[in-house]
Each structure stands twice: as C-alpha cells, then as structure tokens.
Design a protein around this motif. Structure first.
Motif, PDB file in Angstrom:
ATOM      1  N   ASN B 115       0.825  -1.209   0.000  1.00 14.22           N
ATOM      2  CA  ASN B 115       0.000   0.000   0.000  1.00 14.22           C
ATOM      3  C   ASN B 115       0.858   1.258   0.000  1.00 14.22           C
ATOM      4  OD1 ASN B 115      -2.426   1.432   0.062  1.00 14.22           O
ATOM      5  ND2 ASN B 115      -2.587   1.370   2.284  1.00 14.22           N
ATOM      6  N   THR B 129      -5.758   5.731  -0.475  1.00 13.23           N
ATOM      7  CA  THR B 129      -6.301   4.466  -0.974  1.00 13.23           C
ATOM      8  C   THR B 129      -7.812   4.483  -0.823  1.00 13.23           C
ATOM      9  OG1 THR B 129      -4.292   3.435  -0.148  1.00 13.23           O
ATOM     10  CG2 THR B 129      -6.071   1.964  -0.833  1.00 13.23           C
ATOM     11  N   SER B 132      -9.188  -1.688  -2.257  1.00 12.04           N
ATOM     12  CA  SER B 132      -8.107  -2.605  -2.562  1.00 12.04           C
ATOM     13  C   SER B 132      -8.596  -4.045  -2.495  1.00 12.04           C
ATOM     14  CB  SER B 132      -6.967  -2.384  -1.568  1.00 12.04           C
ATOM     15  OG  SER B 132      -5.970  -3.355  -1.758  1.00 12.04           O
ATOM     16  N   GLY B 178      -1.930  -7.421  -5.059  1.00 10.18           N
ATOM     17  CA  GLY B 178      -2.957  -6.460  -4.657  1.00 10.18           C
ATOM     18  C   GLY B 178      -3.282  -5.470  -5.764  1.00 10.18           C
ATOM     19  N   PHE B 180      -4.917  -1.758  -6.222  1.00 13.02           N
ATOM     20  CA  PHE B 180      -5.213  -0.583  -5.407  1.00 13.02           C
ATOM     21  C   PHE B 180      -5.847   0.499  -6.276  1.00 13.02           C
ATOM     22  CE2 PHE B 180      -3.047  -1.708  -1.478  1.00 13.02           C
ATOM     23  CZ  PHE B 180      -2.193  -2.709  -1.897  1.00 13.02           C
TER      24      PHE B 180
END
Lengths: 188, 188
Positions: B115, B129, B132, B178, B180
C-alpha cells in the motif's frame, strides 16, 4: 439548540446506549456543553468514565476465548467476542497512526485492526487470510476511536473456508469495510 | 547435483542478474555449497555483498523523487521508482512481523509494504487508498526478503483515480498480489 439539563441527561443515556465507547469530549461537542458538564452529568447518572466502561466490558478475559492467536497479537482491544459468529474491537488512533502531511490514518492500521479481528473470531487454532477486498470509506484522524465489528457471513468446513465481513465505524459513521476470506484448520 | 566452480560462478552471475537482492545464505542453499564458498565466489567475481548492492541501487536519493509522502513513511525500502509508472521496494521479514504461533508473516505487514508503494508511485502531493483487493498467495516466513513491484495500470485524471497493481515476491515466487484504486490530488 441548547437542551435543558433533563433533556440533555436523557439524550446522554440514549447516546451512551447506542455508542458506549464515545469520549466525554465528543459528548460535550455533541451537546454543545463543556466537558466538565458532561462529567457532572455522568456523576449524577452514575455512569462510570469511559476507561471504566471499557474495562467493565473487558473484565471477562477474552484471552481464554480467542483460539486462533494470543490476545496480545490482536491489533486493537477486543471488547466482545462470540466465536464463529461475531467480534468487536476498539482502536484509538494516535499521531503514530497517521500520515505526517495530512493527519489521515494510514490504511494498513485500519486493515490490521480488521484483519486481526477476522483471525480472532475464528474458532480454530489456525486461521490465515486468503483474500480480502477492502474499502476506505472515510478518512480517519488522530483522536478518533475506531470500533470494528466482524460478522461471520458463511463457513464451508469442507473447504476450510470462512467468509467474514468487518465494518469499522467512528461514532456511527462507517470509515472502513472489508470482506475477508479465511483459511482455517484445527490442529488435532 | 554438484556444479564445478566454473559452472557455479556462471550460474551465480545469472541468478544475481535475475534476483539481485538474494542473500548469500539463499545462494549457498541453492548451489548446495557453504556460505563461505559463495563469499569467495563473489570476491573472485568482484560482486559486492548484498548490503552494498542494495546501497548502490539506492544511492540515488528517492526521497527527492517521491512526492506523495516523506520517504521515511514508506514501509520497506524503495530501490527503484519511476513516478506514475512503476516502483519497487524491499522488506526484510523479521521475527517482529510474524505470528508467534506459526511463524507466518502477518498480512498487514505485506499489505503495508504494497500500500505504501502504491502511494509512493503517485506523482501528486495527495494520494489516498480508496479500495483494494488483495490475495495472500503463499505464506511468508521470518528471514524472507519480500520484493514488491507496483505497476500503474491506468489513470483517470478527471476522476482523480489511478489503478495500481502490486505483486510481491520472495525469490521469484509470488507471495502477495494487490489491486489498489487510489484517489489523487495536486495541491496547487
């Protein structure tokens, strides 16, 4: 709008019933009175201070109930747990949790609270996160108290999988939502 | 299978080309020789030790390039960055990052590395963010070195949104993925 003392004390009881972990400062801001007034109200109504309210909820040792990890590895403080059903934890956001530049809490702290709650609610010795979808709904600031609630949505014991939904709120406003797909095994 | 010294040194160069941040211990295990042998190989081949290899990549001050947050707020060490395109960071997993019970790295540390890399790669003063989706592909253990690579997939400047994909690997094995969705604004 100002309330009479009687009105305010009734609203105070209602508010604490809905949001038991609200601070005196927030109550004072809500009712547009001083923190001292809130303290006097609490004394008259025999409502213990926040720290004591949390303690009284937490006197029951959750450490004995949580199976999937030692209680000191949980990010946030567990204040209620019903294994394989639901759990609630509380995390006070401090300066250490926020970006220096904008004072907004860093996402991984909210994630850590929610994720460790999703692990803790599992009634098994091993619980690992497989997949997660998370949404940061509203910025959280230093001084905020985040109450996360994990609810077990479904379990497929043959696939060793449990789905958990975590909703985190600051004073009844949702700030974070996460779905967690957990892998679980009983070591026996 | 044992290699001759010449074969081993050739393979060593190939391996370091593909995975420049591999440790001597891992190289020794890969080639089934002692760590001391690897050190001697490196000396003969004039390959600096890992710490120096990382430093030489990092001599360029990424602190001046990263716009969205101070470099010391990044979880992991940035070793390459090309704003709004891609970034790479390195995180050494220690005992502090793992569950005491099973030695597996806690999800929020891998999430934090990914992140903060997704934030760092954004060429704007504010990056937050929004959403996610993350998958923990393989357990990570203490002693593992996690290399995360963030790639900017798309940007919609009218909606102030950038999509970033982060893939984290330990020695070429993917351990975490991930996506995002980031909100970005230039303060000007």
């Amino acid at each position: 709008m100002k309330f009479t003392k009687k009105e305010r004390q009734k609203l105070l009881l209602d508010t604490l019933d809905k949001t038991p972990f609200i601070t005196d400062e927030h109550l004072a801001a809500t009712f547009k009175v001083s923190v001292q007034t809130i303290r006097l109200d609490r004394m008259e109504l025999s409502i213990p201070e926040l720290r004591e309210r949390i303690k009284s909820v937490a006197t029951h040792s959750f450490g004995e109930e949580v199976k999937s990890l030692p209680i000191d590895e949980i990010i946030g403080e567990i204040i209620d747990i019903d294994l394989d059903k639901q759990a609630i934890s509380l995390l006070d956001i401090t300066k250490d949790h926020v970006f220096a530049r904008n004072g907004i809490a860093r996402g991984h702290h909210l994630f850590a609270q929610a994720n460790s709650l999703a692990v803790a609610v599992i009634n098994d010795e091993l619980a690992l996160t497989r997949k997660s979808t998370i949404t940061f709904v509203k910025p959280v600031k230093a001084g905020d108290r985040v109450i996360a609630k994990a609810i077990v949505v479904s379990s497929d014991m043959q696939k060793n999988t449990t789905l958990i939904e975590v909703t985190s709120k600051v004073e009844n406003d949702t700030v974070f939502v996460g779905q967690f797909s957990m892998y679980r095994v009983t070591n026996s």
